[in-house]
Design a protein around this motif. Structure first.
Motif, PDB file in Angstrom:
ATOM      1  N   GLY A  41       0.837  -1.193   0.000  1.00 14.50           N
ATOM      2  CA  GLY A  41       0.000   0.000   0.000  1.00 14.50           C
ATOM      3  C   GLY A  41       0.876   1.249   0.000  1.00 14.50           C
ATOM      4  N   PRO A  42       0.867   1.990   1.106  1.00 15.58           N
ATOM      5  CA  PRO A  42      -0.016   1.850   2.275  1.00 15.58           C
ATOM      6  C   PRO A  42      -1.488   2.051   1.892  1.00 15.58           C
ATOM      7  N   GLY A  43      -2.347   1.390   2.628  1.00  9.85           N
ATOM      8  CA  GLY A  43      -3.767   1.568   2.401  1.00  9.85           C
ATOM      9  C   GLY A  43      -4.385   0.560   1.461  1.00  9.85           C
ATOM     10  N   MET A  44      -3.709  -0.545   1.220  1.00 14.93           N
ATOM     11  CA  MET A  44      -4.238  -1.616   0.365  1.00 14.93           C
ATOM     12  C   MET A  44      -4.504  -2.833   1.249  1.00 14.93           C
ATOM     13  N   SER A  45      -5.613  -3.505   1.067  1.00 12.35           N
ATOM     14  CA  SER A  45      -5.958  -4.620   1.945  1.00 12.35           C
ATOM     15  C   SER A  45      -5.039  -5.825   1.706  1.00 12.35           C
ATOM     16  N   HIS A  46      -5.134  -6.775   2.626  1.00 14.36           N
ATOM     17  CA  HIS A  46      -4.286  -7.972   2.577  1.00 14.36           C
ATOM     18  C   HIS A  46      -4.651  -8.914   1.445  1.00 14.36           C
ATOM     19  N   ILE A  47      -5.806  -8.753   0.829  1.00 10.91           N
ATOM     20  CA  ILE A  47      -6.402  -9.809   0.009  1.00 10.91           C
ATOM     21  C   ILE A  47      -5.505 -10.277  -1.132  1.00 10.91           C
ATOM     22  N   TYR A  48      -4.702  -9.359  -1.705  1.00  9.79           N
ATOM     23  CA  TYR A  48      -3.873  -9.766  -2.840  1.00  9.79           C
ATOM     24  C   TYR A  48      -2.740 -10.710  -2.424  1.00  9.79           C
ATOM     25  N   MET A  49      -2.475 -10.812  -1.121  1.00 14.59           N
ATOM     26  CA  MET A  49      -1.411 -11.692  -0.640  1.00 14.59           C
ATOM     27  C   MET A  49      -1.919 -13.055  -0.192  1.00 14.59           C
ATOM     28  N   ILE A  50      -3.196 -13.315  -0.412  1.00 22.72           N
ATOM     29  CA  ILE A  50      -3.800 -14.527   0.141  1.00 22.72           C
ATOM     30  C   ILE A  50      -3.180 -15.803  -0.434  1.00 22.72           C
ATOM     31  N   SER A  51      -2.521 -15.705  -1.598  1.00 24.89           N
ATOM     32  CA  SER A  51      -1.872 -16.887  -2.167  1.00 24.89           C
ATOM     33  C   SER A  51      -0.727 -17.386  -1.294  1.00 24.89           C
ATOM     34  N   HIS A  52      -0.303 -16.599  -0.306  1.00 26.68           N
ATOM     35  CA  HIS A  52       0.725 -17.077   0.618  1.00 26.68           C
ATOM     36  C   HIS A  52       0.217 -18.200   1.523  1.00 26.68           C
ATOM     37  N   GLY A  86      -9.348  -2.436   4.629  1.00 23.44           N
ATOM     38  CA  GLY A  86      -9.865  -3.803   4.675  1.00 23.44           C
ATOM     39  C   GLY A  86     -10.892  -3.970   5.770  1.00 23.44           C
ATOM     40  N   GLN A  87     -10.720  -5.017   6.563  1.00 30.81           N
ATOM     41  CA  GLN A  87     -11.677  -5.329   7.615  1.00 30.81           C
ATOM     42  C   GLN A  87     -11.241  -4.832   8.993  1.00 30.81           C
ATOM     43  N   SER A  88     -10.110  -4.150   9.062  1.00 32.15           N
ATOM     44  CA  SER A  88      -9.733  -3.465  10.300  1.00 32.15           C
ATOM     45  C   SER A  88     -10.455  -2.109  10.353  1.00 32.15           C
ATOM     46  N   THR A  89     -10.347  -1.423  11.485  1.00 29.06           N
ATOM     47  CA  THR A  89     -11.066  -0.166  11.685  1.00 29.06           C
ATOM     48  C   THR A  89     -10.650   0.881  10.657  1.00 29.06           C
ATOM     49  N   HIS A  90     -11.642   1.513  10.035  1.00 32.70           N
ATOM     50  CA  HIS A  90     -11.399   2.635   9.119  1.00 32.70           C
ATOM     51  C   HIS A  90     -11.508   3.940   9.905  1.00 32.70           C
ATOM     52  N   LEU A  91     -10.630   4.885   9.569  1.00 37.95           N
ATOM     53  CA  LEU A  91     -10.586   6.151  10.304  1.00 37.95           C
ATOM     54  C   LEU A  91     -10.455   7.304   9.308  1.00 37.95           C
ATOM     55  N   ARG A  92     -11.525   7.541   8.578  1.00 37.69           N
ATOM     56  CA  ARG A  92     -11.490   8.525   7.499  1.00 37.69           C
ATOM     57  C   ARG A  92     -11.268   9.959   7.978  1.00 37.69           C
ATOM     58  N   SER A  93     -11.581  10.228   9.238  1.00 40.08           N
ATOM     59  CA  SER A  93     -11.495  11.611   9.732  1.00 40.08           C
ATOM     60  C   SER A  93     -10.153  11.937  10.386  1.00 40.08           C
ATOM     61  N   VAL A 121      -8.328   0.447  -2.058  1.00 38.76           N
ATOM     62  CA  VAL A 121      -7.730   1.781  -1.945  1.00 38.76           C
ATOM     63  C   VAL A 121      -8.707   2.842  -2.448  1.00 38.76           C
ATOM     64  N   GLU A 122      -9.364   2.540  -3.555  1.00 41.29           N
ATOM     65  CA  GLU A 122     -10.350   3.480  -4.101  1.00 41.29           C
ATOM     66  C   GLU A 122     -11.514   3.672  -3.135  1.00 41.29           C
ATOM     67  N   GLU A 123     -11.908   2.599  -2.460  1.00 45.24           N
ATOM     68  CA  GLU A 123     -13.048   2.662  -1.544  1.00 45.24           C
ATOM     69  C   GLU A 123     -12.741   3.554  -0.345  1.00 45.24           C
ATOM     70  N   ASP A 124     -11.506   3.489   0.136  1.00 44.85           N
ATOM     71  CA  ASP A 124     -11.086   4.352   1.248  1.00 44.85           C
ATOM     72  C   ASP A 124      -9.613   4.715   1.059  1.00 44.85           C
ATOM     73  N   PRO A 125      -9.348   5.862   0.421  1.00 48.39           N
ATOM     74  CA  PRO A 125      -7.964   6.260   0.140  1.00 48.39           C
ATOM     75  C   PRO A 125      -7.287   7.027   1.270  1.00 48.39           C
ATOM     76  N   THR A 126      -7.885   7.027   2.449  1.00 53.41           N
ATOM     77  CA  THR A 126      -7.378   7.850   3.550  1.00 53.41           C
ATOM     78  C   THR A 126      -5.894   7.608   3.814  1.00 53.41           C
ATOM     79  N   VAL A 127      -5.525   6.357   4.014  1.00 54.04           N
ATOM     80  CA  VAL A 127      -4.140   6.028   4.364  1.00 54.04           C
ATOM     81  C   VAL A 127      -3.213   6.294   3.184  1.00 54.04           C
ATOM     82  N   SER A 128      -3.624   5.858   2.016  1.00 55.34           N
ATOM     83  CA  SER A 128      -2.804   6.038   0.818  1.00 55.34           C
ATOM     84  C   SER A 128      -2.529   7.511   0.543  1.00 55.34           C
ATOM     85  N   ASN A 129      -3.554   8.333   0.622  1.00 60.16           N
ATOM     86  CA  ASN A 129      -3.387   9.759   0.356  1.00 60.16           C
ATOM     87  C   ASN A 129      -2.509  10.435   1.399  1.00 60.16           C
ATOM     88  N   ALA A 130      -2.652  10.018   2.658  1.00 59.68           N
ATOM     89  CA  ALA A 130      -1.875  10.643   3.724  1.00 59.68           C
ATOM     90  C   ALA A 130      -0.398  10.295   3.640  1.00 59.68           C
TER      91      ALA A 130
END
Length: 300
Positions: A40-51, A71-78, A207-216
């Motif tokens: 990411g930062p700000g990208m969910s774990h799902i793409y690594m599930i092949s591990h 992802g499924q952890s707490t989102h903190l958009r504010s 990331v598109e759904e919640d870009p908070t972390v990525s943008n920051a």
């Protein structure tokens, strides 16, 4: 397959958040678990599930989790941009390790930003329970990554390059033209497995759904970081990573050879595996990738 999911508390000051995790395998099996850190930062774990393959092939328990804000952890958009720091994510990792009861015996694998975080975490905190570290397609500094990606962009037609950089200068990176161009670029330098695997598409969608972390931490542009990681570097701390470390990369990605050179030169106990393509070898060269990881983790 033995798999379980759950959440644990993660306290930051007076506030308590939730870290979502998935365990594949049995933490009481006697085999040291592998904790994965997604990019990411700000990208969910799902793409690594092949591990999960690490468990399927070698019986090593694998732990996935979503970093805070995604992802499924707490989102903190504010939360303000200054809230999102590497130290925050180090604290989250420490919290997870303790609550899963594995802080005294674990291995760590980070991909892309996850490898940046892992390297910094180990260099700064030197966790005594960590045995082996894998840094997968990660730069030791954001500046080196940016230089590398701009270098790859130079290989595209002049009109393409100028159009991309113009959108970044003018702040129009949400335009259809820019987004289409970035997809062309990423098909060459992020993942050459086409069409992209569904889990990779889902991770980018997160990331598109919640870009908070990525943008920051990075900002919205592909080639010019504007967030807090713009000046990030672990180069002056690499020598403090005490454990055996596997560094992997590919020639057609941001973490090309000269970018990872500080890791190879400064890590006290290093092994280097170079894959043939770009940034996500676990899609592009799956069998070789998981054999290399498994061979490294099973040394002791």
């Amino acid at each position: 397959m033995n798999s379980s999911t759950g959440t644990v508390d993660f306290k930051v000051g007076d506030e308590t958040y939730q870290t979502w995790y998935q365990i594949v395998g049995d933490l009481k099996s006697g085999k040291r678990p592998l904790v994965t850190l997604h990019g990411g930062p700000g990208m969910s774990h799902i793409y690594m599930i092949s591990h999960i393959e690490i468990y399927s092939l070698y019986g090593i328990p694998v732990i996935f989790y979503d970093q805070l804000g995604i992802g499924q952890s707490t989102h903190l958009r504010s939360k303000p941009a200054e809230f999102w720091t590497p130290e925050l994510f180090m604290d989250q990792l420490d919290s997870l390790l303790v609550q899963l009861g594995i802080e005294s015996d674990f291995d760590l694998l980070g991909h892309s930003w996850g490898g940046m975080l892992a390297a910094d975490y180990v260099a700064q905190r030197q966790p005594p329970g960590l045995h082996r570290l894998v840094i997968s397609s990660s730069p030791p500094s954001e500046q080196l990554w940016e230089e590398s990606m701009l270098g790859h962009l130079e290989a595209f037609p002049v009109e393409f390059k100028e159009m991309v950089l113009r959108h970044e200068r003018e702040g129009t990176v949400s335009s259809t033209e820019y987004q289409a161009a970035i997809q062309v670029f990423m098909n060459k330098h992020t993942c050459q497995t086409l069409p992209w695997p569904e889990e990779l598409i889902a991770a980018f969608a997160s990331v598109e759904e919640d870009p908070t972390v990525s943008n920051a931490m990075l900002g919205p542009a592909q080639f010019h970081a504007t967030g807090s990681l713009k000046t990030w570097s672990v180069i002056d701390r690499i020598h403090r990573i005490p454990c055996p470390t596997l560094v992997t990369n590919g020639p057609e990605e941001g973490a090309q050879d000269y970018v990872i050179a500080p890791f190879i030169e400064k890590l006290p106990k290093v092994k280097w595996v170079r894959f043939a393509k770009s940034h996500i070898a676990f899609f592009e060269d799956r069998d070789y990738y998981f054999k290399a990881i498994g061979d490294f983790l099973r040394v002791d």
